[in-house]
Motif scaffolding. Structure first.
Motif, mmCIF file in Angstrom:
data_model
loop_
_atom_site.group_PDB
_atom_site.id
_atom_site.type_symbol
_atom_site.label_atom_id
_atom_site.label_comp_id
_atom_site.label_asym_id
_atom_site.label_seq_id
_atom_site.Cartn_x
_atom_site.Cartn_y
_atom_site.Cartn_z
ATOM 1 N N ASP A 8 0.845 -1.198 0.000
ATOM 2 C CA ASP A 8 0.000 0.000 0.000
ATOM 3 C C ASP A 8 0.882 1.249 0.000
ATOM 4 N N LEU A 9 0.441 2.266 -0.731
ATOM 5 C CA LEU A 9 1.086 3.579 -0.685
ATOM 6 C C LEU A 9 0.350 4.415 0.349
ATOM 7 N N VAL A 10 1.093 5.077 1.208
ATOM 8 C CA VAL A 10 0.483 5.860 2.285
ATOM 9 C C VAL A 10 1.130 7.239 2.371
ATOM 10 N N ILE A 29 5.811 3.348 1.132
ATOM 11 C CA ILE A 29 5.277 2.022 0.796
ATOM 12 C C ILE A 29 5.252 1.164 2.049
ATOM 13 N N VAL A 30 4.120 0.517 2.300
ATOM 14 C CA VAL A 30 4.012 -0.395 3.437
ATOM 15 C C VAL A 30 4.780 -1.674 3.108
ATOM 16 N N LEU A 40 7.658 0.919 6.889
ATOM 17 C CA LEU A 40 7.514 1.566 5.585
ATOM 18 C C LEU A 40 8.860 1.628 4.882
ATOM 19 N N VAL A 41 8.792 1.841 3.564
ATOM 20 C CA VAL A 41 9.983 2.124 2.764
ATOM 21 C C VAL A 41 9.802 3.507 2.167
ATOM 22 N N ASN A 42 10.837 4.317 2.285
ATOM 23 C CA ASN A 42 10.876 5.631 1.642
ATOM 24 C C ASN A 42 11.969 5.594 0.587
ATOM 25 N N GLU A 43 11.602 5.897 -0.635
ATOM 26 C CA GLU A 43 12.587 5.995 -1.701
ATOM 27 C C GLU A 43 12.115 7.077 -2.655
ATOM 28 N N GLU A 44 12.879 8.166 -2.695
ATOM 29 C CA GLU A 44 12.520 9.325 -3.512
ATOM 30 C C GLU A 44 11.101 9.808 -3.174
ATOM 31 N N VAL A 45 10.859 9.941 -1.887
ATOM 32 C CA VAL A 45 9.571 10.390 -1.372
ATOM 33 C C VAL A 45 9.583 11.923 -1.308
ATOM 34 N N ILE A 46 8.475 12.534 -1.688
ATOM 35 C CA ILE A 46 8.362 13.993 -1.605
ATOM 36 C C ILE A 46 7.911 14.369 -0.197
ATOM 37 N N GLU A 174 10.268 -8.262 -3.138
ATOM 38 C CA GLU A 174 8.811 -8.382 -3.173
ATOM 39 C C GLU A 174 8.071 -7.177 -3.740
ATOM 40 N N LEU A 175 8.642 -5.977 -3.653
ATOM 41 C CA LEU A 175 7.856 -4.790 -3.991
ATOM 42 C C LEU A 175 8.490 -3.822 -4.980
#
Length: 185
Positions: A8-10, A29-30, A40-46, A174-175
């Motif tokens: 899921d995107l949150v 990303i969850v 969560l994963v943060n990658e190039e998150v605004i 996986e994602l």
């Protein structure tokens, strides 16, 4: 409370004690959601600041939200290793696909060698007076800093570089889209 699932995107919203939204992260990303943690994963998150300034995260990160502790931890993959940024914060809630928590100013920055520094003490002291933090909140935050210090010293769980790398590898397998895979070994 909403049930978030892997992939899921949150949004993530950090508020101050007075209810002001002061920072938000888009499209985290969850990776995992169990009875103890939301990961969560943060990658190039605004990231959007209170003043409207926007910026993009420069390094990939795994973000741990404990469901009982008064902190969350961002594990950042830097060129020279993993650094940890621990936000002293209320336990999170989830509403409308948004993770929300109250940031209580103090932060603990942990370096790749497990040395650490407590940050933003002036902000904490100013805001605890201005917004009348209760004695229970103040005591909780300082007791949680002691818990963090012990976990850092023991390299326990999220403060284990190998454990954080395992989570990153899980995300990659996986994602993560094939076009964005990066080796974090």
């Amino acid at each position: 409370m909403e049930s978030l699932k892997k992939g899921d995107l949150v949004l993530v919203h950090a508020y101050k004690h007075n209810g002001t939204l002061y920072r938000s992260w888009e499209h985290s990303i969850v990776l995992e959601n169990d009875e103890d943690n939301l990961i969560l994963v943060n990658e190039e998150v605004i990231v959007t600041e209170l003043n409207g300034r926007k910026w993009k995260t420069s390094e990939p990160a795994i973000w741990f939200f404990s469901k009982k502790d008064w902190y969350n931890v961002i594990c950042m993959f830097k060129q020279w290793g993993i650094n940890y940024y621990c936000n002293m914060a209320s336990p999170h809630i989830v509403e409308e696909n948004t993770i929300k928590y109250i940031d209580y100013d103090l932060d603990v920055k942990v370096f790749n060698d497990n040395s650490f520094r407590i940050l933003d003490l002036k902000d904490f002291n100013r805001n605890r007076i201005a917004w009348s933090y209760s004695s229970e909140i103040i005591e909780k935050i300082w007791s949680q800093i002691e818990v963090l210090k012990e976990r850092i010293k023991e390299q326990d769980g999220i403060f284990s570089h190998s454990k954080v790398k395992e989570y990153w590898n899980q995300y990659e397998k996986e994602l993560k889209p094939a076009s964005k895979k990066v080796d974090k070994e």
